[in-house]
Scaffold this motif. Structure first.
Motif, PDB file in Angstrom:
ATOM      1  N   PRO A   1       0.809  -1.216   0.000  1.00  0.00           N
ATOM      2  CA  PRO A   1       0.000   0.000   0.000  1.00  0.00           C
ATOM      3  C   PRO A   1       0.847   1.273   0.000  1.00  0.00           C
ATOM      4  CG  PRO A   1      -0.240  -1.216   2.082  1.00  0.00           C
ATOM      5  CD  PRO A   1       0.602  -2.048   1.195  1.00  0.00           C
ATOM      6  N   SER A   2       0.205   2.370  -0.347  1.00  0.00           N
ATOM      7  CA  SER A   2       0.883   3.664  -0.359  1.00  0.00           C
ATOM      8  C   SER A   2       1.410   4.002   1.034  1.00  0.00           C
ATOM      9  CB  SER A   2      -0.116   4.733  -0.823  1.00  0.00           C
ATOM     10  OG  SER A   2       0.529   5.968  -0.887  1.00  0.00           O
ATOM     11  N   GLY A   3       2.622   4.511   1.090  1.00  0.00           N
ATOM     12  CA  GLY A   3       3.202   4.904   2.375  1.00  0.00           C
ATOM     13  C   GLY A   3       3.826   3.754   3.139  1.00  0.00           C
ATOM     14  N   SER A   4       3.921   2.563   2.505  1.00  0.00           N
ATOM     15  CA  SER A   4       4.458   1.414   3.232  1.00  0.00           C
ATOM     16  C   SER A   4       5.983   1.411   3.269  1.00  0.00           C
ATOM     17  CB  SER A   4       3.946   0.116   2.589  1.00  0.00           C
ATOM     18  OG  SER A   4       4.273   0.093   1.219  1.00  0.00           O
ATOM     19  N   GLY A   5       6.624   2.280   2.465  1.00  0.00           N
ATOM     20  CA  GLY A   5       8.086   2.389   2.511  1.00  0.00           C
ATOM     21  C   GLY A   5       8.797   1.782   1.312  1.00  0.00           C
ATOM     22  N   LYS A   6       8.060   1.491   0.249  1.00  0.00           N
ATOM     23  CA  LYS A   6       8.663   0.872  -0.931  1.00  0.00           C
ATOM     24  C   LYS A   6       9.727   1.781  -1.554  1.00  0.00           C
ATOM     25  CE  LYS A   6       4.691   0.704  -3.081  1.00  0.00           C
ATOM     26  NZ  LYS A   6       3.805   1.351  -2.110  1.00  0.00           N
ATOM     27  N   SER A   7       9.344   3.054  -1.800  1.00  0.00           N
ATOM     28  CA  SER A   7      10.311   3.983  -2.401  1.00  0.00           C
ATOM     29  C   SER A   7      11.502   4.184  -1.484  1.00  0.00           C
ATOM     30  CB  SER A   7       9.658   5.341  -2.669  1.00  0.00           C
ATOM     31  OG  SER A   7       8.576   5.200  -3.544  1.00  0.00           O
ATOM     32  N   THR A   8      11.218   4.313  -0.205  1.00  0.00           N
ATOM     33  CA  THR A   8      12.296   4.541   0.758  1.00  0.00           C
ATOM     34  C   THR A   8      13.305   3.397   0.710  1.00  0.00           C
ATOM     35  OG1 THR A   8      10.693   5.685   2.151  1.00  0.00           O
ATOM     36  CG2 THR A   8      12.791   5.082   3.168  1.00  0.00           C
ATOM     37  N   LEU A   9      12.799   2.158   0.690  1.00  0.00           N
ATOM     38  CA  LEU A   9      13.699   1.005   0.637  1.00  0.00           C
ATOM     39  C   LEU A   9      14.506   1.008  -0.663  1.00  0.00           C
ATOM     40  CD1 LEU A   9      14.745  -1.636   1.816  1.00  0.00           C
ATOM     41  CD2 LEU A   9      12.802  -2.819   0.775  1.00  0.00           C
TER      42      LEU A   9
HETATM   43  N1  LIG Z   1      11.451  12.905   3.075  1.00  0.00           N
HETATM   44  C1  LIG Z   1      10.500  12.445   3.929  1.00  0.00           C
HETATM   45  N2  LIG Z   1      10.231  13.091   5.066  1.00  0.00           N
HETATM   46  C2  LIG Z   1       9.304  12.622   5.925  1.00  0.00           C
HETATM   47  N3  LIG Z   1       8.571  11.522   5.739  1.00  0.00           N
HETATM   48  C3  LIG Z   1       8.794  10.826   4.617  1.00  0.00           C
HETATM   49  C4  LIG Z   1       9.765  11.249   3.647  1.00  0.00           C
HETATM   50  N4  LIG Z   1       9.765  10.360   2.635  1.00  0.00           N
HETATM   51  C5  LIG Z   1       8.830   9.443   2.954  1.00  0.00           C
HETATM   52  N5  LIG Z   1       8.260   9.707   4.136  1.00  0.00           N
HETATM   53  C6  LIG Z   1       7.236   8.892   4.813  1.00  0.00           C
HETATM   54  O1  LIG Z   1       7.682   7.563   4.876  1.00  0.00           O
HETATM   55  C7  LIG Z   1       6.649   6.659   4.573  1.00  0.00           C
HETATM   56  C8  LIG Z   1       7.059   5.760   3.424  1.00  0.00           C
HETATM   57  O2  LIG Z   1       7.175   6.548   2.245  1.00  0.00           O
HETATM   58  P1  LIG Z   1       7.475   5.913   0.834  1.00  0.00           P
HETATM   59  O3  LIG Z   1       7.550   7.024  -0.122  1.00  0.00           O
HETATM   60  O4  LIG Z   1       8.643   5.029   0.943  1.00  0.00           O
HETATM   61  O5  LIG Z   1       6.156   5.057   0.589  1.00  0.00           O
HETATM   62  P2  LIG Z   1       5.740   4.222  -0.698  1.00  0.00           P
HETATM   63  O6  LIG Z   1       5.507   2.845  -0.223  1.00  0.00           O
HETATM   64  O7  LIG Z   1       6.718   4.431  -1.773  1.00  0.00           O
HETATM   65  O8  LIG Z   1       4.337   4.892  -1.067  1.00  0.00           O
HETATM   66  P3  LIG Z   1       3.724   5.227  -2.517  1.00  0.00           P
HETATM   67  O9  LIG Z   1       3.140   3.957  -3.045  1.00  0.00           O
HETATM   68  O10 LIG Z   1       2.655   6.232  -2.211  1.00  0.00           O
HETATM   69  O11 LIG Z   1       4.811   5.774  -3.371  1.00  0.00           O
HETATM   70  C9  LIG Z   1       5.424   7.483   4.259  1.00  0.00           C
HETATM   71  O12 LIG Z   1       4.577   7.499   5.381  1.00  0.00           O
HETATM   72  C10 LIG Z   1       5.948   8.860   3.995  1.00  0.00           C
HETATM   73  O13 LIG Z   1       5.044   9.843   4.443  1.00  0.00           O
END
Ligand SMILES: Nc1ncnc2c1ncn2[C@@H]1O[C@H](COP(=O)(O)OP(=O)(O)OP(=O)(O)O)[C@@H](O)[C@H]1O
Ligand SMILES: [Mg+2]
Lengths: 220, 257
Positions: free
Chosen positions: B40-48
């Motif tokens: 799901p959105s916000g689960s941390g995929k991009s971050t990882l």
């Molecule tokens: N630079 C940042 N500063 C603060 N919080 C952040 C930052 N980047 C991401 N987050 C938070 O970390 C969590 C994971 O973000 P991430 O972008 O990795 O999610 P995602 O799984 O890629 O979501 P999506 O499918 O919407 O792209 C989210 O709750 C987001 O709000």
């Protein structure tokens, strides 16, 4: 009105106008260069350096140009900085304009999408190359309208240089009016010259803008 | 094709302020294989994904590319910029928003890294750029600026920009999410070709069809944790975890009509 007087004062008015253009052009170029350096320092230098630079910006923006010129021209010699009127005026304009130009560059840099900088980092580009190849060209494009606008504002600040006896246009116009009492004619000449200069700058600015944004806007 | 990299992620944690975005993440990414990250959105995929090339700095744990730690020389000791750039040279990345440089033509976008990072001459780089663009089907668009390209074409230029550097690992962050539906296929096809050539790929995606057909391994993330790591069939067709089931249910509901 008595335009024949212009025959007598024409050459000195033209010379004054030449000096006005010279002061404006060099003051703008140097002010922009200093502003650019300041903006880059603000972006990349360690925290304590940016504080010093920020203090400089606040002081210069918070004081009238006239006061800065007096300090530079009359106060300078007290600390061993003895300048002729023209170089003092140029230095004054440069310093006066620099914080405004710095702010313009800073917001131009901020308008560059962060993703485009990350894309450069991701392929291993050095920060120096990122500045040269991505940040500067794109930041300049966003900053251009504001740069042109502020350099137009600077044209009118040049008249203040007459106070430290720089022989620019207002200086010559005032000399003409006190010698002939032809205030109206003298000031009309002043207005006409400035109007022409501003018009020319804004036209060149628009051309430049159209040219460098040609590839950047989506075709609709 | 140069050798493909492997990635080892061990006990990686990442905080944004007090928000715990990645929680003790462990994951092995095998060489020459496609790993899809879903969730799901916000689960941390991009971050990882961004921790793998250190665009995002993880706080603790290890990310190793072919055994070499990225971002740090030792725990807590940052790697020099030069060393990090050296490692990034062999990791390509493709972004959701393409992130092409708008003041350069397609060819210049691709050649830029070859000139500045690989130190090639302009003519050599442009030759290589032309090859990369031909490979993604854009031989006739080389002189176009990004503003004169469709979204699908822009994304293919972005892929060409990455593969021209001859990476051993490619990271994709939702490469088709910003595209109109009819343009998704052309980008996925290029990615399939790359996968077929044996590139190691890590792909964050909402394209379940791509995950099902192309991935060798699917990773399901939720709230900063890896909930499931398995074959596409086991994750997408026979999920055991209730969280994966509920995610897929929502996905199917949204995509049925
Ligand atoms: N630079 C940042 N500063 C603060 N919080 C952040 C930052 N980047 C991401 N987050 C938070 O970390 C969590 C994971 O973000 P991430 O972008 O990795 O999610 P995602 O799984 O890629 O979501 P999506 O499918 O919407 O792209 C989210 O709750 C987001 O709000
Ligand atoms: Mg994301």
């Amino acid at each position: 009105m008595e335009w024949s007087i212009l025959q007598q004062y024409g050459p000195s008015l033209l010379k004054g106008f030449g000096n006005t253009i010279l002061c404006w052009a060099l003051g703008t170029v140097f002010g922009m260069a200093l502003g650019l350096v300041i903006a880059l320092i603000q972006r990349y230098a360690p925290r304590w350096v940016t504080w010093i630079v920020q203090a400089y910006i606040e002081v210069i923006r918070g004081t009238p140009f006239l006061v800065q010129l007096f300090v530079l021209y009359y106060g300078g010699p007290l600390v061993g900085l003895r300048l002729d009127a023209l170089p003092a005026g140029l230095l004054g304009l440069t310093i006066y304009g620099s914080p405004y130009f710095a702010e313009i560059f800073r917001s131009g840099f901020r308008a560059v999408p962060h993703g485009q900088i990350e894309a450069a980092r991701a392929i291993g580009m050095s920060e120096l190359n990122i500045v040269r190849r991505i940040l500067l060209p794109l930041g300049l494009v966003s900053a251009l309208p504001a740069l042109v606008n502020f350099s137009i504002i600077l044209t009118k600040e040049t008249v203040i240089l007459s106070i430290i006896t720089v022989p620019e246009l207002l200086y010559q116009v005032q000399r003409m009016s006190t010698e002939t009492f032809r205030y109206l004619e003298a000031n009309l000449v002043l207005a006409l010259f400035f109007w022409g200069l501003v018009e020319a700058i804004s036209r060149v600015g628009h051309r430049l803008e159209a040219r460098i944004t040609k590839h950047l806007v989506e075709r609709t | 094709m140069p050798a493909a990299s492997s990635v080892e992620i061990r006990k990686v944690n990442k905080h944004f302020g007090s928000f715990h975005a990645l929680k003790d993440v462990d994951l092995s990414i095998p060489p020459g294989k496609v790993t899809c990250l879903i969730g799901p959105s916000g689960s941390g995929k991009s971050t990882l994904l961004r921790c793998i090339n250190f665009l995002e700095e993880y706080d603790s744990g290890e990310v190793r590319i072919d055994g070499q730690l990225i971002g740090y020389d030792a725990p807590g000791k940052k790697m020099s910029g030069r060393k990090l750039r050296e490692m990034r040279r062999s990791i390509g990345m493709v972004f959701q928003q393409f992130n092409l440089w708008p003041h350069m033509t397609a060819k210049e976008n691709v050649a830029e890294g070859l000139i500045r990072v690989r130190g090639m001459s302009k003519s050599e780089a442009e030759g290589r750029a032309a090859e990369a663009l031909a490979k993604v089907g854009l031989a006739d668009k080389m002189a176009n600026h990004p503003s004169r390209l469709s979204g699908g074409q822009q994304q293919r230029v972005a892929i060409a920009r990455a593969i021209a550097m001859e990476p051993k690992l490619m990271l994709f962050d939702e490469p088709t999410s910003a595209l109109d539906p009819e343009l998704v296929g052309e980008v996925l096809n290029v990615m399939k070709t790359l996968a077929g050539e044996g590139m190691t790929m890590v792909v964050v995606t909402h394209e379940m069809g791509f995950a099902a057909h192309v991935a060798d391994q699917v990773v399901f993330m939720e709230k900063g944790e890896l909930v499931g790591v398995d074959s596409p069939d086991r994750i997408l067709h026979h999920p055991e975890d209730a969280r994966i089931q509920s995610f897929l249910r929502t996905y199917h509901e949204r995509n049925s009509f």
